[in-house]
Design an enzyme around this catalytic site. Structure first.
Site, PDB file in Angstrom:
ATOM      1  N   ASP A  12       0.845  -1.191   0.000  1.00  0.00           N
ATOM      2  CA  ASP A  12       0.000   0.000   0.000  1.00  0.00           C
ATOM      3  C   ASP A  12       0.882   1.243   0.000  1.00  0.00           C
ATOM      4  O   ASP A  12       1.973   1.239   0.564  1.00  0.00           O
ATOM      5  CB  ASP A  12      -0.891  -0.006   1.246  1.00  0.00           C
ATOM      6  CG  ASP A  12      -1.917   1.109   1.239  1.00  0.00           C
ATOM      7  OD1 ASP A  12      -2.426   1.441   0.149  1.00  0.00           O
ATOM      8  OD2 ASP A  12      -2.194   1.649   2.315  1.00  0.00           O
ATOM      9  N   GLY A  13       0.410   2.279  -0.647  1.00  0.00           N
ATOM     10  CA  GLY A  13       1.094   3.564  -0.589  1.00  0.00           C
ATOM     11  C   GLY A  13       2.066   3.836  -1.712  1.00  0.00           C
ATOM     12  O   GLY A  13       2.741   4.868  -1.704  1.00  0.00           O
ATOM     13  N   ASN A  14       2.153   2.949  -2.702  1.00  0.00           N
ATOM     14  CA  ASN A  14       3.105   3.164  -3.795  1.00  0.00           C
ATOM     15  C   ASN A  14       2.786   4.433  -4.588  1.00  0.00           C
ATOM     16  O   ASN A  14       3.691   5.196  -4.933  1.00  0.00           O
ATOM     17  CB  ASN A  14       3.119   1.960  -4.739  1.00  0.00           C
ATOM     18  CG  ASN A  14       3.640   0.719  -4.061  1.00  0.00           C
ATOM     19  OD1 ASN A  14       4.575   0.773  -3.285  1.00  0.00           O
ATOM     20  ND2 ASN A  14       3.023  -0.414  -4.348  1.00  0.00           N
ATOM     21  N   ARG A  16       1.053   7.097  -3.543  1.00  0.00           N
ATOM     22  CA  ARG A  16       1.343   8.262  -2.693  1.00  0.00           C
ATOM     23  C   ARG A  16       2.844   8.503  -2.578  1.00  0.00           C
ATOM     24  O   ARG A  16       3.307   9.642  -2.605  1.00  0.00           O
ATOM     25  CB  ARG A  16       0.738   8.074  -1.299  1.00  0.00           C
ATOM     26  CG  ARG A  16      -0.768   8.227  -1.255  1.00  0.00           C
ATOM     27  CD  ARG A  16      -1.292   8.172   0.183  1.00  0.00           C
ATOM     28  NE  ARG A  16      -0.936   6.932   0.875  1.00  0.00           N
ATOM     29  CZ  ARG A  16      -1.618   5.794   0.779  1.00  0.00           C
ATOM     30  NH1 ARG A  16      -2.693   5.733   0.012  1.00  0.00           N
ATOM     31  NH2 ARG A  16      -1.238   4.722   1.444  1.00  0.00           N
ATOM     32  N   TRP A  17       3.609   7.428  -2.451  1.00  0.00           N
ATOM     33  CA  TRP A  17       5.061   7.535  -2.351  1.00  0.00           C
ATOM     34  C   TRP A  17       5.612   8.301  -3.551  1.00  0.00           C
ATOM     35  O   TRP A  17       6.451   9.194  -3.407  1.00  0.00           O
ATOM     36  CB  TRP A  17       5.662   6.127  -2.271  1.00  0.00           C
ATOM     37  CG  TRP A  17       7.153   6.079  -2.285  1.00  0.00           C
ATOM     38  CD1 TRP A  17       7.993   6.149  -1.211  1.00  0.00           C
ATOM     39  CD2 TRP A  17       7.999   5.950  -3.445  1.00  0.00           C
ATOM     40  NE1 TRP A  17       9.303   6.065  -1.628  1.00  0.00           N
ATOM     41  CE2 TRP A  17       9.334   5.939  -2.994  1.00  0.00           C
ATOM     42  CE3 TRP A  17       7.744   5.838  -4.810  1.00  0.00           C
ATOM     43  CZ2 TRP A  17      10.411   5.831  -3.854  1.00  0.00           C
ATOM     44  CZ3 TRP A  17       8.824   5.726  -5.672  1.00  0.00           C
ATOM     45  CH2 TRP A  17      10.131   5.725  -5.198  1.00  0.00           C
ATOM     46  N   HIS A  29       3.957   2.502  -8.484  1.00  0.00           N
ATOM     47  CA  HIS A  29       3.558   1.098  -8.651  1.00  0.00           C
ATOM     48  C   HIS A  29       4.745   0.265  -9.166  1.00  0.00           C
ATOM     49  O   HIS A  29       4.969  -0.857  -8.706  1.00  0.00           O
ATOM     50  CB  HIS A  29       2.365   0.976  -9.594  1.00  0.00           C
ATOM     51  CG  HIS A  29       1.115   1.580  -9.044  1.00  0.00           C
ATOM     52  ND1 HIS A  29       0.579   1.216  -7.831  1.00  0.00           N
ATOM     53  CD2 HIS A  29       0.286   2.532  -9.549  1.00  0.00           C
ATOM     54  CE1 HIS A  29      -0.516   1.908  -7.615  1.00  0.00           C
ATOM     55  NE2 HIS A  29      -0.718   2.711  -8.638  1.00  0.00           N
ATOM     56  N   SER A  57      -6.665  -4.914  -3.360  1.00  0.00           N
ATOM     57  CA  SER A  57      -7.900  -5.195  -2.627  1.00  0.00           C
ATOM     58  C   SER A  57      -9.115  -4.756  -3.444  1.00  0.00           C
ATOM     59  O   SER A  57      -8.980  -4.031  -4.438  1.00  0.00           O
ATOM     60  CB  SER A  57      -7.905  -4.466  -1.283  1.00  0.00           C
ATOM     61  OG  SER A  57      -8.172  -3.087  -1.470  1.00  0.00           O
ATOM     62  N   TRP A  61     -10.696  -1.080  -6.792  1.00  0.00           N
ATOM     63  CA  TRP A  61     -11.587  -0.880  -7.941  1.00  0.00           C
ATOM     64  C   TRP A  61     -12.080   0.565  -7.994  1.00  0.00           C
ATOM     65  O   TRP A  61     -12.548   1.026  -9.038  1.00  0.00           O
ATOM     66  CB  TRP A  61     -12.772  -1.844  -7.894  1.00  0.00           C
ATOM     67  CG  TRP A  61     -12.373  -3.249  -8.224  1.00  0.00           C
ATOM     68  CD1 TRP A  61     -12.218  -4.282  -7.352  1.00  0.00           C
ATOM     69  CD2 TRP A  61     -12.056  -3.775  -9.512  1.00  0.00           C
ATOM     70  NE1 TRP A  61     -11.822  -5.418  -8.015  1.00  0.00           N
ATOM     71  CE2 TRP A  61     -11.716  -5.136  -9.346  1.00  0.00           C
ATOM     72  CE3 TRP A  61     -12.021  -3.227 -10.792  1.00  0.00           C
ATOM     73  CZ2 TRP A  61     -11.352  -5.956 -10.421  1.00  0.00           C
ATOM     74  CZ3 TRP A  61     -11.658  -4.047 -11.860  1.00  0.00           C
ATOM     75  CH2 TRP A  61     -11.332  -5.385 -11.659  1.00  0.00           C
ATOM     76  N   ARG A  63     -10.234   3.122  -7.871  1.00  0.00           N
ATOM     77  CA  ARG A  63      -9.240   3.919  -8.588  1.00  0.00           C
ATOM     78  C   ARG A  63      -9.736   4.203 -10.005  1.00  0.00           C
ATOM     79  O   ARG A  63     -10.619   3.523 -10.512  1.00  0.00           O
ATOM     80  CB  ARG A  63      -7.902   3.181  -8.646  1.00  0.00           C
ATOM     81  CG  ARG A  63      -7.287   2.974  -7.271  1.00  0.00           C
ATOM     82  CD  ARG A  63      -6.024   2.142  -7.376  1.00  0.00           C
ATOM     83  NE  ARG A  63      -5.466   1.879  -6.074  1.00  0.00           N
ATOM     84  CZ  ARG A  63      -4.492   2.589  -5.520  1.00  0.00           C
ATOM     85  NH1 ARG A  63      -3.979   3.615  -6.162  1.00  0.00           N
ATOM     86  NH2 ARG A  63      -4.032   2.269  -4.330  1.00  0.00           N
ATOM     87  N   LEU A 123      10.173 -21.258  -1.372  1.00  0.00           N
ATOM     88  CA  LEU A 123       9.349 -20.173  -0.817  1.00  0.00           C
ATOM     89  C   LEU A 123       7.948 -20.305  -1.372  1.00  0.00           C
ATOM     90  O   LEU A 123       7.766 -20.482  -2.581  1.00  0.00           O
ATOM     91  CB  LEU A 123       9.920 -18.797  -1.194  1.00  0.00           C
ATOM     92  CG  LEU A 123       9.084 -17.584  -0.784  1.00  0.00           C
ATOM     93  CD1 LEU A 123       9.080 -17.415   0.735  1.00  0.00           C
ATOM     94  CD2 LEU A 123       9.595 -16.318  -1.461  1.00  0.00           C
TER      95      LEU A 123
END
Length: 144
Positions: A12-14, A16-17, A29, A57, A61, A63, A123
């Site tokens: 989250d926050g890409n 805004r970053w 992103h 999430s 949608w 956006r 992994l």
């Protein structure tokens, strides 16, 4: 050093970053993908057994069409370009969330990635896409 068995990260926050640094939101992103790549590499190197990333999430949608389209295109490009490296590192990919509504081309690549990596064990990378805590609770309640 004691290494956790499972890490979970909310991506989250890409956007805004990027804006806070005077960049286009799309660059945020893309930087998020770079951070995820580093996280996967470190997880494999340090012996983390499972990594869950919450990538998109149902709230996403809301956006704009252009941003959503960019995110889905970036997701597809990442699945296409990173799959050979993930295979080489022994990463098993699995997706959780509701696939309905996602672009068909993305769903095909998700199925392919899961199929190609299903036997890998270094992994376990779980990617939550089109997920909702509310939907998870409802599904769990219906299963009772």
């Amino acid at each position: 050093v004691k290494v956790p068995r499972h890490l979970a990260v909310i991506m989250d926050g890409n956007y805004r970053w990027a804006l806070q640094r005077g960049r286009r939101g799309e660059e945020g992103h893309a930087a998020g993908i770079d951070a995820l790549r580093t996280l996967v590499e470190c997880s494999v190197s340090y012996g983390v057994r499972a990594l869950t990333v919450y990538a998109f999430s149902v709230d996403n949608w809301k956006r704009g069409d252009g941003e959503r389209s960019f995110i889905f295109t970036l997701f597809e490009r990442c699945l296409n370009t990173e799959i050979s490296e993930l295979l080489a590192k022994g990463v098993c990919i699995r997706f959780i969330g509701v696939r309905t509504g996602l672009p068909h081309s993305l769903r095909v690549l998700m199925d392919r990635a899961e199929s190609l990596t299903r036997d890998n064990t270094s992994l376990h990378l779980t990617i939550a896409i089109n997920y909702s805590a509310r939907a998870d609770i409802v599904a769990a309640a219906r299963g009772i």
